[in-house]
Design a protein around this motif. Structure first.
Motif, PDB file in Angstrom:
ATOM      1  N   THR A 124     -21.589  -9.671  -8.688  1.00  0.00           N
ATOM      2  CA  THR A 124     -20.446  -9.051  -9.372  1.00  0.00           C
ATOM      3  C   THR A 124     -20.270  -9.625 -10.773  1.00  0.00           C
ATOM      4  O   THR A 124     -20.025  -8.897 -11.736  1.00  0.00           O
ATOM      5  CB  THR A 124     -19.151  -9.275  -8.567  1.00  0.00           C
ATOM      6  OG1 THR A 124     -19.340  -8.810  -7.229  1.00  0.00           O
ATOM      7  CG2 THR A 124     -17.991  -8.516  -9.182  1.00  0.00           C
ATOM      8  N   ARG A 125     -20.409 -10.918 -10.888  1.00  0.00           N
ATOM      9  CA  ARG A 125     -20.206 -11.571 -12.185  1.00  0.00           C
ATOM     10  C   ARG A 125     -21.299 -11.183 -13.182  1.00  0.00           C
ATOM     11  O   ARG A 125     -21.036 -11.062 -14.380  1.00  0.00           O
ATOM     12  CB  ARG A 125     -20.168 -13.093 -12.004  1.00  0.00           C
ATOM     13  CG  ARG A 125     -18.994 -13.563 -11.155  1.00  0.00           C
ATOM     14  CD  ARG A 125     -19.000 -15.063 -10.962  1.00  0.00           C
ATOM     15  NE  ARG A 125     -18.156 -15.445  -9.828  1.00  0.00           N
ATOM     16  CZ  ARG A 125     -17.368 -16.523  -9.807  1.00  0.00           C
ATOM     17  NH1 ARG A 125     -17.303 -17.313 -10.853  1.00  0.00           N
ATOM     18  NH2 ARG A 125     -16.657 -16.804  -8.745  1.00  0.00           N
ATOM     19  N   THR A 126     -22.512 -10.980 -12.684  1.00  0.00           N
ATOM     20  CA  THR A 126     -23.615 -10.640 -13.579  1.00  0.00           C
ATOM     21  C   THR A 126     -23.578  -9.176 -13.999  1.00  0.00           C
ATOM     22  O   THR A 126     -24.137  -8.823 -15.041  1.00  0.00           O
ATOM     23  CB  THR A 126     -24.964 -10.947 -12.888  1.00  0.00           C
ATOM     24  OG1 THR A 126     -24.931 -12.284 -12.369  1.00  0.00           O
ATOM     25  CG2 THR A 126     -26.129 -10.849 -13.862  1.00  0.00           C
ATOM     26  N   THR A 127     -22.926  -8.339 -13.229  1.00  0.00           N
ATOM     27  CA  THR A 127     -22.901  -6.899 -13.538  1.00  0.00           C
ATOM     28  C   THR A 127     -21.507  -6.465 -13.998  1.00  0.00           C
ATOM     29  O   THR A 127     -21.269  -6.268 -15.184  1.00  0.00           O
ATOM     30  CB  THR A 127     -23.341  -6.089 -12.314  1.00  0.00           C
ATOM     31  OG1 THR A 127     -22.555  -6.476 -11.161  1.00  0.00           O
ATOM     32  CG2 THR A 127     -24.810  -6.332 -11.997  1.00  0.00           C
ATOM     33  N   ASN A 128     -20.574  -6.352 -13.077  1.00  0.00           N
ATOM     34  CA  ASN A 128     -19.249  -5.806 -13.385  1.00  0.00           C
ATOM     35  C   ASN A 128     -18.490  -6.640 -14.404  1.00  0.00           C
ATOM     36  O   ASN A 128     -17.898  -6.114 -15.354  1.00  0.00           O
ATOM     37  CB  ASN A 128     -18.441  -5.680 -12.084  1.00  0.00           C
ATOM     38  CG  ASN A 128     -17.068  -5.084 -12.297  1.00  0.00           C
ATOM     39  OD1 ASN A 128     -16.115  -5.801 -12.583  1.00  0.00           O
ATOM     40  ND2 ASN A 128     -16.960  -3.769 -12.157  1.00  0.00           N
ATOM     41  N   ASP A 129     -18.469  -7.962 -14.223  1.00  0.00           N
ATOM     42  CA  ASP A 129     -17.689  -8.815 -15.112  1.00  0.00           C
ATOM     43  C   ASP A 129     -18.216  -8.762 -16.542  1.00  0.00           C
ATOM     44  O   ASP A 129     -17.441  -8.690 -17.503  1.00  0.00           O
ATOM     45  CB  ASP A 129     -17.695 -10.256 -14.602  1.00  0.00           C
ATOM     46  CG  ASP A 129     -16.761 -10.444 -13.411  1.00  0.00           C
ATOM     47  OD1 ASP A 129     -15.697  -9.819 -13.394  1.00  0.00           O
ATOM     48  OD2 ASP A 129     -17.102 -11.212 -12.501  1.00  0.00           O
ATOM     49  N   ILE A 130     -19.531  -8.808 -16.699  1.00  0.00           N
ATOM     50  CA  ILE A 130     -20.105  -8.761 -18.047  1.00  0.00           C
ATOM     51  C   ILE A 130     -19.850  -7.396 -18.682  1.00  0.00           C
ATOM     52  O   ILE A 130     -19.598  -7.301 -19.890  1.00  0.00           O
ATOM     53  CB  ILE A 130     -21.612  -9.093 -17.997  1.00  0.00           C
ATOM     54  CG1 ILE A 130     -21.801 -10.568 -17.641  1.00  0.00           C
ATOM     55  CG2 ILE A 130     -22.290  -8.785 -19.338  1.00  0.00           C
ATOM     56  CD1 ILE A 130     -23.236 -11.010 -17.499  1.00  0.00           C
ATOM     57  N   THR A 131     -19.888  -6.330 -17.889  1.00  0.00           N
ATOM     58  CA  THR A 131     -19.588  -4.996 -18.415  1.00  0.00           C
ATOM     59  C   THR A 131     -18.153  -4.922 -18.937  1.00  0.00           C
ATOM     60  O   THR A 131     -17.892  -4.316 -19.987  1.00  0.00           O
ATOM     61  CB  THR A 131     -19.805  -3.929 -17.326  1.00  0.00           C
ATOM     62  OG1 THR A 131     -21.169  -3.968 -16.900  1.00  0.00           O
ATOM     63  CG2 THR A 131     -19.495  -2.538 -17.856  1.00  0.00           C
ATOM     64  N   GLN A 132     -17.204  -5.536 -18.218  1.00  0.00           N
ATOM     65  CA  GLN A 132     -15.812  -5.551 -18.676  1.00  0.00           C
ATOM     66  C   GLN A 132     -15.684  -6.233 -20.037  1.00  0.00           C
ATOM     67  O   GLN A 132     -15.025  -5.716 -20.950  1.00  0.00           O
ATOM     68  CB  GLN A 132     -14.932  -6.295 -17.657  1.00  0.00           C
ATOM     69  CG  GLN A 132     -14.845  -5.648 -16.289  1.00  0.00           C
ATOM     70  CD  GLN A 132     -14.174  -4.288 -16.317  1.00  0.00           C
ATOM     71  OE1 GLN A 132     -13.332  -4.012 -17.153  1.00  0.00           O
ATOM     72  NE2 GLN A 132     -14.563  -3.424 -15.394  1.00  0.00           N
TER      73      GLN A 132
END
Length: 575
Positions: free
Chosen positions: A114-122
């Motif tokens: 989640t941190r590598t995908t969604n969080d960075i996208t945010q």
């Protein structure tokens, strides 16, 4: 969040170009209402059509230039933000690759995804908006106030009364939203965990008719996330209606008081039109800032989680001291090794001492939870010992680089892990430069040649994700071939023959004895028949050594070993 923006440093010249373009576009916008005022006050009221055409043409040129600046700035901003996301994901992935198993256990695989995908996208999305608004919105607000005051200072008191209210609303709502966004990202981790477990274990779920149970688990996690998301969205959605309400109230107030000043001769009609436009620009810019603030809290929570990963230092680091390796090649020595898993009440292993030498087969056997796989994890330095030392080729593993240590070892894990790609690609995972002949020889020794050549495309046959198009025994044999092609000094087989039938197991062990004659071989096994011919058998019981010796010696001296053997073999077979 700003700490992460250092990863945008390769784009600093492009960022400077965006700043310049947005500055030019904003300055042009600020002058347009003044030109409009001039058209009304001079051109229309005095009937000077030439002046109207001349000033109108200038306004068209400024508007066209502003449009070009805005479009190109948008293009550059998108390129910078995308590049920033790419670099940040790469930094996080590279850092996570250095983690020991202890860090993976602490943060969790689902959370790391989640941190590598969604969080960075945010964070990437907010970075894009900030580049577009970080300069233009404040400049538009300040410049608009200055230009409005220049048109009529007394009428500007309306703005002085409204702007603090708007700022207060933004700050209050942001303060309420940030904690909830942090909670929401944690609930997203939970949802991903449930989903990942369900997809990976779908065969087990269906085999035990637990689809309803899993549906309830997912529904519960999904509902939990949804409730939090609705709560935070309600809070943030209040902002935009308030902004519009204040904007409309402000325009009405300006028109009301402006008409009074025009009537008294203190203000011209064109100046009121310009003032109204400046007020609109100021309040619209504040609205844009408020929209950005709707995204900033979530991005702020995400950036904290990303920085937490980047700030987590692996407990296992390579030693900086130089060491000299001795000629004791292919040897492993455990000396009084004790180890406890983080948070465990009791050590997993205690005072383990044994040696495994080149040209010998050393087997490790014991009941479930006796510490067999723990020994392998410590040898590969996935964890560090609490006390004692482990030596490979006469050097403590803590004084070797992890890369040089693992280059000496051919490891076959308990659970065969394959990767998407061809059969040959998966074997070459052990040695990237392996020739086709080396790949085929490793497959032959691993007893995988027959089923590989039976596949339509042979060594170029595609392995699906996780190797789901292969049987358990086929996956194990490919894992063994992957270790063999490496031709290391030490082979470690962690219960790697459990899915093989007895005939294939016997053929494989015979072939391994020839192929690995000059190397040390450690075999962790549950099946007694696999290790009966080993030069040395280590018996573990509750994390301690219950006996060391050959099969015959242990049958006489070790009660634990004899119980294991007789539970699997008859008296005649065990003799």
């Amino acid at each position: 969040m700003f700490k992460l923006f250092r990863f945008a440093s390769p784009y600093r010249w492009m960022i400077a170009a965006v700043v310049l373009l947005m500055f030019l576009q904003t300055i042009g916008q600020l002058y347009l209402p003044t030109f409009m005022a001039d058209i009304v006050n001079v051109g229309i009221l005095q009937g000077d059509s030439g002046y109207i055409w001349r000033i109108g043409g200038i306004m068209l040129l400024i508007a066209a230039g502003g449009m070009l600046c805005n479009v190109y700035a948008g293009y550059l901003s998108a390129k910078i933000a995308t590049g920033f996301g790419k670099i940040t994901r790469g930094k996080v992935f590279t850092h996570v690759e250095r983690f020991s198993l202890q860090e993976f256990d602490k943060i969790g695989t689902a959370s790391l995804i989640t941190r590598t995908t969604n969080d960075i996208t945010q964070v990437q999305q907010v970075f894009f908006m900030m580049m577009r608004m970080f300069l233009s919105a404040p400049l538009m607000i300040v410049g608009g106030i200055v230009m409005a005051v220049s048109k009529d200072a007394k009428l500007s008191l309306v703005l002085v009364g409204v702007i603090p209210i708007l700022v207060g609303v933004i700050v209050l709502i942001a303060a309420k939203g940030i904690p909830l966004f942090r909670v929401m990202q944690g609930k997203l981790d939970r949802l991903n965990l449930v989903l990942r477990e369900n997809l990976i274990g779908i065969r087990v779920v269906r085999a035990f008719n637990r689809t309803d149970h899993e549906r309830e688990r997912f529904g519960s996690a999904n509902e939990d996330l949804t409730v939090t998301a609705i709560k935070v969205t309600r809070i943030m959605s209040i902002m935009f209606p308030i902004m519009l309400f204040l904007l409309n109230i402000t325009i009405v107030a300006i028109m009301w008081f402006g008409s009074i000043r025009i009537d008294s001769g203190s203000m011209q009609v064109g100046d009121l039109i310009a003032f109204t436009q400046y007020a609109g620009q100021i309040l619209f810019s504040l609205t844009m800032v408020s929209m950005m603030f709707m995204m900033v809290p979530r991005a702020s929570a995400s950036s904290v989680r990303i920085n937490e990963v980047l700030g987590t230092m692996p407990v296992i680091i390579d030693s900086t001291s130089d060491h000299k390796e001795v000629t004791d090649k292919g040897s492993v020595h455990f000396k009084n090794v004790t180890f406890s898993y983080p948070g465990a009440e009791q050590p997993a292993i205690r005072n383990i001492t044994f040696s495994a030498n080149s040209g010998e087969v050393t087997a490790i056997i014991g009941g479930t939870g006796s510490g067999k796989s723990t020994l392998v994890n410590l040898l590969l330095r996935f964890y560090d010992t609490d006390s004692g030392s482990i030596l490979v080729d006469g050097t403590e593993v803590s004084k070797m680089s992890q890369e040089s240590l693992r280059a000496k070892i051919g490891y076959v894990p308990q659970k065969a892990s394959l990767f998407t790609g061809t059969v040959a690609d998966n074997i070459r995972f052990g040695k990237e430069s392996a020739s086709q002949e080396e790949v085929e020889q490793a497959a032959k020794v691993a007893q995988a040649e027959e089923f590989i050549t039976g596949m339509k495309e042979g060594y170029e046959a595609v392995i699906s994700q996780g190797g789901t198009n292969l049987s358990g025994g086929q996956k194990q044999r490919l894992s063994i071939a992957r270790a063999l092609v490496r031709r290391p000094q030490i082979y470690v087989f962690d219960d790697s023959f459990s899915a093989l039938d007895f005939k294939t197991d016997a053929k494989l062990r015979a072939a391994l004895l020839v192929e690995t004659a000059d190397a040390a071989m450690l075999i962790v096994a549950q099946r007694v028949s696999t290790i009966m011919q080993a030069d040395r058998i280590i018996v573990l019981d509750n994390g301690e050594i219950a006996g060391i010796g050959s099969h015959r010696e242990l049958m006489q001296s070790s009660t634990v070993y004899r119980e294991i053997v007789l539970s699997q073999l008859s008296e005649e077979e065990s003799a």
